[in-house]
Write a protein that holds these residues in place. Structure first.
Motif, PDB file in Angstrom:
ATOM      1  N   GLY A 201       0.838  -1.195   0.000  1.00 39.32           N
ATOM      2  CA  GLY A 201       0.000   0.000   0.000  1.00 39.32           C
ATOM      3  C   GLY A 201       0.875   1.247   0.000  1.00 39.32           C
ATOM      4  N   LEU A 202       0.532   2.194  -0.823  1.00 40.02           N
ATOM      5  CA  LEU A 202       1.363   3.377  -1.056  1.00 40.02           C
ATOM      6  C   LEU A 202       1.724   4.117   0.226  1.00 40.02           C
ATOM      7  CD1 LEU A 202       2.705   5.266  -3.091  1.00 40.02           C
ATOM      8  CD2 LEU A 202       0.504   6.399  -3.374  1.00 40.02           C
ATOM      9  N   SER A 203       0.748   4.351   1.082  1.00 36.95           N
ATOM     10  CA  SER A 203       1.034   5.098   2.315  1.00 36.95           C
ATOM     11  C   SER A 203       1.958   4.321   3.241  1.00 36.95           C
ATOM     12  CB  SER A 203      -0.253   5.448   3.050  1.00 36.95           C
ATOM     13  OG  SER A 203      -0.842   4.290   3.608  1.00 36.95           O
ATOM     14  N   LYS A 204       2.003   3.009   3.079  1.00 35.51           N
ATOM     15  CA  LYS A 204       2.838   2.185   3.958  1.00 35.51           C
ATOM     16  C   LYS A 204       4.320   2.432   3.708  1.00 35.51           C
ATOM     17  CE  LYS A 204      -0.951   0.531   5.498  1.00 35.51           C
ATOM     18  NZ  LYS A 204      -1.561   1.131   6.673  1.00 35.51           N
ATOM     19  N   VAL A 205       4.680   2.784   2.478  1.00 33.52           N
ATOM     20  CA  VAL A 205       6.073   3.123   2.181  1.00 33.52           C
ATOM     21  C   VAL A 205       6.471   4.338   3.004  1.00 33.52           C
ATOM     22  CG1 VAL A 205       7.695   3.885   0.397  1.00 33.52           C
ATOM     23  CG2 VAL A 205       6.004   2.110  -0.136  1.00 33.52           C
ATOM     24  N   ALA A 206       5.638   5.368   2.989  1.00 33.37           N
ATOM     25  CA  ALA A 206       5.925   6.580   3.768  1.00 33.37           C
ATOM     26  C   ALA A 206       5.948   6.279   5.260  1.00 33.37           C
ATOM     27  CB  ALA A 206       4.894   7.662   3.458  1.00 33.37           C
ATOM     28  N   ARG A 207       5.071   5.417   5.715  1.00 30.69           N
ATOM     29  CA  ARG A 207       5.028   5.071   7.140  1.00 30.69           C
ATOM     30  C   ARG A 207       6.276   4.300   7.575  1.00 30.69           C
ATOM     31  NH1 ARG A 207       0.071   6.463   9.153  1.00 30.69           N
ATOM     32  NH2 ARG A 207      -1.640   6.570   7.662  1.00 30.69           N
ATOM     33  N   ILE A 208       6.784   3.450   6.694  1.00 28.96           N
ATOM     34  CA  ILE A 208       8.032   2.736   6.997  1.00 28.96           C
ATOM     35  C   ILE A 208       9.180   3.730   7.098  1.00 28.96           C
ATOM     36  CG2 ILE A 208       9.745   1.136   6.047  1.00 28.96           C
ATOM     37  CD1 ILE A 208       7.300  -0.561   5.067  1.00 28.96           C
ATOM     38  N   VAL A 209       9.220   4.698   6.198  1.00 30.28           N
ATOM     39  CA  VAL A 209      10.244   5.754   6.281  1.00 30.28           C
ATOM     40  C   VAL A 209      10.153   6.433   7.647  1.00 30.28           C
ATOM     41  CG1 VAL A 209      10.987   7.995   5.361  1.00 30.28           C
ATOM     42  CG2 VAL A 209      10.374   6.136   3.785  1.00 30.28           C
ATOM     43  N   ASP A 210       8.955   6.777   8.064  1.00 31.33           N
ATOM     44  CA  ASP A 210       8.759   7.488   9.332  1.00 31.33           C
ATOM     45  C   ASP A 210       9.148   6.659  10.557  1.00 31.33           C
ATOM     46  OD1 ASP A 210       7.948   9.854   8.202  1.00 31.33           O
ATOM     47  OD2 ASP A 210       5.799   9.501   8.523  1.00 31.33           O
ATOM     48  N   ILE A 211       8.848   5.367  10.540  1.00 29.82           N
ATOM     49  CA  ILE A 211       9.194   4.530  11.698  1.00 29.82           C
ATOM     50  C   ILE A 211      10.666   4.691  12.042  1.00 29.82           C
ATOM     51  CG2 ILE A 211       9.634   2.152  12.462  1.00 29.82           C
ATOM     52  CD1 ILE A 211       7.136   1.296  11.043  1.00 29.82           C
ATOM     53  N   PHE A 212      11.509   4.607  11.021  1.00 31.32           N
ATOM     54  CA  PHE A 212      12.952   4.645  11.272  1.00 31.32           C
ATOM     55  C   PHE A 212      13.488   6.072  11.383  1.00 31.32           C
ATOM     56  CE2 PHE A 212      12.179   0.475   9.342  1.00 31.32           C
ATOM     57  CZ  PHE A 212      12.611  -0.313  10.399  1.00 31.32           C
ATOM     58  N   ALA A 213      12.868   7.012  10.662  1.00 30.86           N
ATOM     59  CA  ALA A 213      13.317   8.408  10.752  1.00 30.86           C
ATOM     60  C   ALA A 213      13.014   8.988  12.128  1.00 30.86           C
ATOM     61  CB  ALA A 213      12.643   9.259   9.672  1.00 30.86           C
ATOM     62  N   ARG A 214      11.955   8.531  12.758  1.00 30.61           N
ATOM     63  CA  ARG A 214      11.554   9.066  14.064  1.00 30.61           C
ATOM     64  C   ARG A 214      12.248   8.334  15.216  1.00 30.61           C
ATOM     65  NH1 ARG A 214       9.132  14.038  13.828  1.00 30.61           N
ATOM     66  NH2 ARG A 214       7.812  14.137  11.986  1.00 30.61           N
ATOM     67  N   ARG A 215      13.531   8.069  15.003  1.00 30.02           N
ATOM     68  CA  ARG A 215      14.405   7.505  16.029  1.00 30.02           C
ATOM     69  C   ARG A 215      15.724   8.257  15.948  1.00 30.02           C
ATOM     70  NH1 ARG A 215      13.417   0.960  15.060  1.00 30.02           N
ATOM     71  NH2 ARG A 215      11.163   1.068  15.350  1.00 30.02           N
ATOM     72  N   LEU A 216      16.502   8.237  17.012  1.00 31.27           N
ATOM     73  CA  LEU A 216      17.841   8.827  16.931  1.00 31.27           C
ATOM     74  C   LEU A 216      18.598   8.022  15.892  1.00 31.27           C
ATOM     75  CD1 LEU A 216      18.681   9.442  20.697  1.00 31.27           C
ATOM     76  CD2 LEU A 216      17.616  10.996  19.060  1.00 31.27           C
ATOM     77  N   GLN A 217      19.271   8.713  14.968  1.00 35.17           N
ATOM     78  CA  GLN A 217      19.642   8.049  13.737  1.00 35.17           C
ATOM     79  C   GLN A 217      20.840   8.696  13.065  1.00 35.17           C
ATOM     80  OE1 GLN A 217      19.361   5.282  12.053  1.00 35.17           O
ATOM     81  NE2 GLN A 217      17.135   5.217  12.132  1.00 35.17           N
ATOM     82  N   ILE A 218      21.520   7.949  12.226  1.00 35.18           N
ATOM     83  CA  ILE A 218      22.401   8.551  11.233  1.00 35.18           C
ATOM     84  C   ILE A 218      21.814   8.207   9.873  1.00 35.18           C
ATOM     85  CG2 ILE A 218      24.494   8.582  12.672  1.00 35.18           C
ATOM     86  CD1 ILE A 218      25.513   6.156  11.039  1.00 35.18           C
ATOM     87  N   GLN A 219      22.025   9.064   8.921  1.00 39.94           N
ATOM     88  CA  GLN A 219      21.385   8.910   7.620  1.00 39.94           C
ATOM     89  C   GLN A 219      21.765   7.598   6.943  1.00 39.94           C
ATOM     90  OE1 GLN A 219      21.401  12.400   5.106  1.00 39.94           O
ATOM     91  NE2 GLN A 219      21.319  11.160   3.257  1.00 39.94           N
ATOM     92  N   GLU A 220      23.010   7.192   7.064  1.00 37.55           N
ATOM     93  CA  GLU A 220      23.462   5.963   6.407  1.00 37.55           C
ATOM     94  C   GLU A 220      22.670   4.761   6.915  1.00 37.55           C
ATOM     95  OE1 GLU A 220      27.181   8.621   6.897  1.00 37.55           O
ATOM     96  OE2 GLU A 220      25.346   8.211   8.010  1.00 37.55           O
ATOM     97  N   SER A 221      22.480   4.669   8.227  1.00 35.24           N
ATOM     98  CA  SER A 221      21.708   3.558   8.804  1.00 35.24           C
ATOM     99  C   SER A 221      20.239   3.651   8.431  1.00 35.24           C
ATOM    100  CB  SER A 221      21.849   3.549  10.321  1.00 35.24           C
ATOM    101  OG  SER A 221      23.171   3.292  10.700  1.00 35.24           O
TER     102      SER A 221
END
Length: 182
Positions: free
Chosen positions: A94-114
């Motif tokens: 589902g199209l919105s699920k791609v964006a939601r997967i991006v958000d799950i990981f972006a909304r954590r302390l993160q480095i861009q490469e990971s």
């Protein structure tokens, strides 16, 4: 968390009784919980069985998914966009699920490469795709507001899995569609 924000504000020399700061520790704690809500989400919960049978075996691209994350080194924001492509093998997500997967990981302390790798691996696992390509372009406040203070720098990172890694033709098609090739 509210008490910790209060201690930080006092440690920089501010007065928590000043009218503009009275409720700031509470607001900051609430904002930080929102900015890191990815820790409270799971891929299974977000995808919620939104895999649909499809005869398509052509590249699916979701381009310019905005993302907001916090650098794990300085806890300053990085802001950008994510491009996700995959080649389905019987099912599309589902199209919105791609964006939601991006958000799950972006909304954590993160480095861009990971972040780039986590998104690609998750899309591959969830869809069983023949291949996945992910490119992130982001501006990092830790580089813009402090340190070298370079305002126009953009970091680009990629993760190519399956046919996106093994086939130059597949990779080139993805990059050409994104118009990132020069």
């Amino acid at each position: 968390m509210e008490q910790h924000w209060a201690a930080i504000i006092e440690a920089i020399g501010e007065d928590l009784q000043r009218p503009g700061l009275v409720d700031t520790p509470k607001r900051a704690a609430k904002a930080f919980e929102f900015l890191t809500r990815g820790y409270e989400q799971s891929v299974e919960e977000v995808v919620n069985n939104a895999l649909f049978p499809s005869d398509s075996s052509e590249m699916v691209i979701v381009q310019d998914v905005e993302l907001y994350s916090l650098c794990e080194h300085h806890m300053l924001p990085f802001i950008g966009k994510c491009h996700v492509a995959y080649i389905p093998t019987g099912y599309v997500l589902g199209l919105s699920k791609v964006a939601r997967i991006v958000d799950i990981f972006a909304r954590r302390l993160q480095i861009q490469e990971s972040l780039t790798t986590q998104i690609a691996s998750t899309i591959m696992d969830v869809t069983g795709a023949e291949g996945v390509g992910v490119i992130i372009e982001a501006k990092h406040m830790c580089m813009m507001m402090r340190g070298v203070e370079k305002q126009n720098s953009v970091m680009k990172s990629s993760a190519m899995l399956g046919s996106f890694r093994d086939s130059q033709k597949t990779r080139d098609e993805f990059l050409q569609i994104l118009q990132l090739r020069r």
